[in-house]
Design a protein around this motif. Sequence first.
Motif, mmCIF file in Angstrom:
data_model
loop_
_atom_site.group_PDB
_atom_site.id
_atom_site.type_symbol
_atom_site.label_atom_id
_atom_site.label_comp_id
_atom_site.label_asym_id
_atom_site.label_seq_id
_atom_site.Cartn_x
_atom_site.Cartn_y
_atom_site.Cartn_z
ATOM 1 N N MET A 9 40.390 -3.119 26.118
ATOM 2 C CA MET A 9 41.531 -3.958 25.765
ATOM 3 C C MET A 9 41.134 -5.044 24.764
ATOM 4 O O MET A 9 41.894 -5.378 23.860
ATOM 5 N N PHE A 12 40.817 -3.397 21.497
ATOM 6 C CA PHE A 12 42.140 -2.969 21.042
ATOM 7 C C PHE A 12 42.933 -4.179 20.529
ATOM 8 O O PHE A 12 43.543 -4.142 19.459
ATOM 9 N N ARG A 13 42.884 -5.258 21.299
ATOM 10 C CA ARG A 13 43.671 -6.443 20.911
ATOM 11 C C ARG A 13 43.068 -7.177 19.715
ATOM 12 O O ARG A 13 43.798 -7.740 18.902
ATOM 13 N N PRO A 15 40.595 -5.950 17.232
ATOM 14 C CA PRO A 15 39.675 -4.966 16.643
ATOM 15 C C PRO A 15 38.765 -5.617 15.604
ATOM 16 O O PRO A 15 39.197 -6.435 14.799
ATOM 17 N N VAL A 18 38.344 -4.383 10.817
ATOM 18 C CA VAL A 18 39.538 -3.644 10.404
ATOM 19 C C VAL A 18 39.727 -3.772 8.905
ATOM 20 O O VAL A 18 39.517 -4.849 8.340
ATOM 21 N N CYS A 60 46.189 5.788 19.507
ATOM 22 C CA CYS A 60 46.482 5.040 20.728
ATOM 23 C C CYS A 60 45.492 3.893 20.905
ATOM 24 O O CYS A 60 44.576 3.692 20.101
ATOM 25 N N GLY A 61 45.651 3.163 21.982
ATOM 26 C CA GLY A 61 44.801 2.013 22.265
ATOM 27 C C GLY A 61 43.335 2.359 22.288
ATOM 28 O O GLY A 61 42.502 1.652 21.701
ATOM 29 N N SER A 62 42.976 3.467 22.925
ATOM 30 C CA SER A 62 41.553 3.812 23.026
ATOM 31 C C SER A 62 41.007 4.315 21.691
ATOM 32 O O SER A 62 39.811 4.176 21.430
ATOM 33 N N ILE A 64 41.896 3.047 18.756
ATOM 34 C CA ILE A 64 41.635 1.823 17.997
ATOM 35 C C ILE A 64 40.382 1.127 18.532
ATOM 36 O O ILE A 64 39.497 0.722 17.777
ATOM 37 N N GLU B 302 51.461 4.886 16.172
ATOM 38 C CA GLU B 302 51.406 5.704 17.381
ATOM 39 C C GLU B 302 51.984 4.893 18.535
ATOM 40 O O GLU B 302 51.761 3.690 18.637
ATOM 41 N N GLU B 304 51.553 4.690 21.925
ATOM 42 C CA GLU B 304 50.857 4.013 23.015
ATOM 43 C C GLU B 304 50.367 2.629 22.601
ATOM 44 O O GLU B 304 50.498 1.668 23.358
ATOM 45 N N SER B 305 49.827 2.537 21.391
ATOM 46 C CA SER B 305 49.352 1.212 20.970
ATOM 47 C C SER B 305 50.529 0.247 20.816
ATOM 48 O O SER B 305 50.406 -0.949 21.110
ATOM 49 N N LEU B 308 51.310 -0.971 24.365
ATOM 50 C CA LEU B 308 50.325 -1.921 24.892
ATOM 51 C C LEU B 308 50.512 -3.302 24.276
ATOM 52 O O LEU B 308 50.410 -4.319 24.956
ATOM 53 N N CYS B 323 49.961 10.574 23.771
ATOM 54 C CA CYS B 323 48.988 9.745 24.462
ATOM 55 C C CYS B 323 49.544 9.137 25.737
ATOM 56 O O CYS B 323 48.804 8.798 26.630
#
Lengths: 127, 394
Positions: A9, A12-13, A15, A18, A60-62, A64, B302, B304-305, B308, B323
């Motif tokens: 997280m 993800f929040r 990164p 970038v 998705c989050g993972s 990123i 995407e 899912e991000s 979140l 996802c």
Amino acid sequence: MALYSEKVMDHFRNPRNVGVIEDANAIGEVGNAKCGDIMKMYLKIENDIVTDVKFETFGCGSAIASSSMATELIKGQPLSEVRKLTNRAVSEALDGLPDYKMHCSVLAEEAIQAALEDYEKRTGVTV
Amino acid sequence: MIYADNAATTRMSETAIETMTSVMRNEWGNPSSLYSRGQTAKEIIEKAREDIAAVIGAEPREIYFTSGGSEADNQAIISAAELGRKKGKMHIISSAFEHHAVLHTLNKLEKEGFEITLLDVHENGVIVASEVEQAIRDDTCLVTIMYANNEIGTIQPIREIGEICRRKGVLFHTDAVQAMAHIPVNVALDNIDMLSSSAHKYHGPKGVGFLYAKKNIVLTNVIEGGAQERGKRAGTENVAGIAAMAAALKEGIDRMPENAAHMTAMRDRLIAGLREIPHSALNGCSRRRLPGNVNFCFEGIEGESLLLLLDDKGIEASSGSACTSGSLDPSHVLLAIGRVHDVAHGSLRLSIGEDITEEEVDYIISSVKEVVEYLRGFSPIWRDLMQGKREFIL
């Protein structure tokens, strides 16, 4: 029980690394839009060392978080070390990923390896 | 937090909680017991049956309590298939964007030799009634079409389809899980033979629902083991859940006119605001739509991000991206309305509740705008789109 670890997280929040390197001398892009994730890695390699790295990710989050962590793991590293980067190292550094998200770390490994291949092609040097 | 996932589940109403806890505390008898504690429990479920029948235009004996919408869908379809099999009618008509409780049951029947026709749901997510008529054959035993879609909220021409089925002598089932207590549903007026409903979609408890089946229809048991529900659904009744479901349904239907008016206004405000995001598209028809449903695709990101980051901003929503489903493919509903994988991954469903305020809607709009812009900022797809290396789809 949260979906992801605190580390995931965090990456993800917030990164790391970038963006784009305009004068990158190694670029790797993997994945496809149909599957829902694309990773693009920009490396600046000087004297066999990754002096700078940035990424762009659609995913998705993972995905990123995996991209972000992978850039952290290779920044400042010699190419011989970068070549050895595995998806396991990425997921472990993130304190693990859910099973069905492991492919995100695989993608991060592949993006970096693709960048190294690009570097080899550009320079004729074998990493 | 702004809860914008009411299509997934709803918060139980105070009336439902009070009814449920009161029954659990005071009326814990088994409705099958002959002493008065049991008979009191029996009275509670029979009263609930009458109340539910009354608000949907049915007779009490046409209501069968189940564990929820999925079980009701399974039983309705299996029952119609068994009736058809006996007459050598082994063709079923449905649509490509039904709930998996319907689609997976149909898959199972297909393996047993049934032929399944899945109708096109078109770009607007609305089935054309005349296409149902054209698909009906001499050996069709069932038409099963959802009342309103769970992801994109589009409302189907149920009354017309029901009229066609009645005229053709084919059983008609509708999964009304998303529609019930949100838009008017009446089995008599709508020519419905079987209908599935789930309590937790209208502020009732989870784990309880009902199947309406017209009185001449002989149901096939999905669960064997007892004489409950006139021998058609074994298992000691979920007395408290059933009572709470009836209370929630009655309350929901009583308040529907004012709730629907408010939610429709809020929905349209939300749609108008999100449409300002470049390269986005509303999924499903904007008019034939549940009052609380908003579903968009945003190109270059995407889902899912997006979810979140919205969660971080206090907004709870859902997405049809692969996802979030744990599979490789995005939502079958979005694919059915013709969205390609690339953009279906970037979907967002906001299903607002009755108590949503204008301020909350505006906050959702500004938050989604901000998050979409942020994610596009480091999306390689977005870069390619902006640089003309890839063609915009939306």
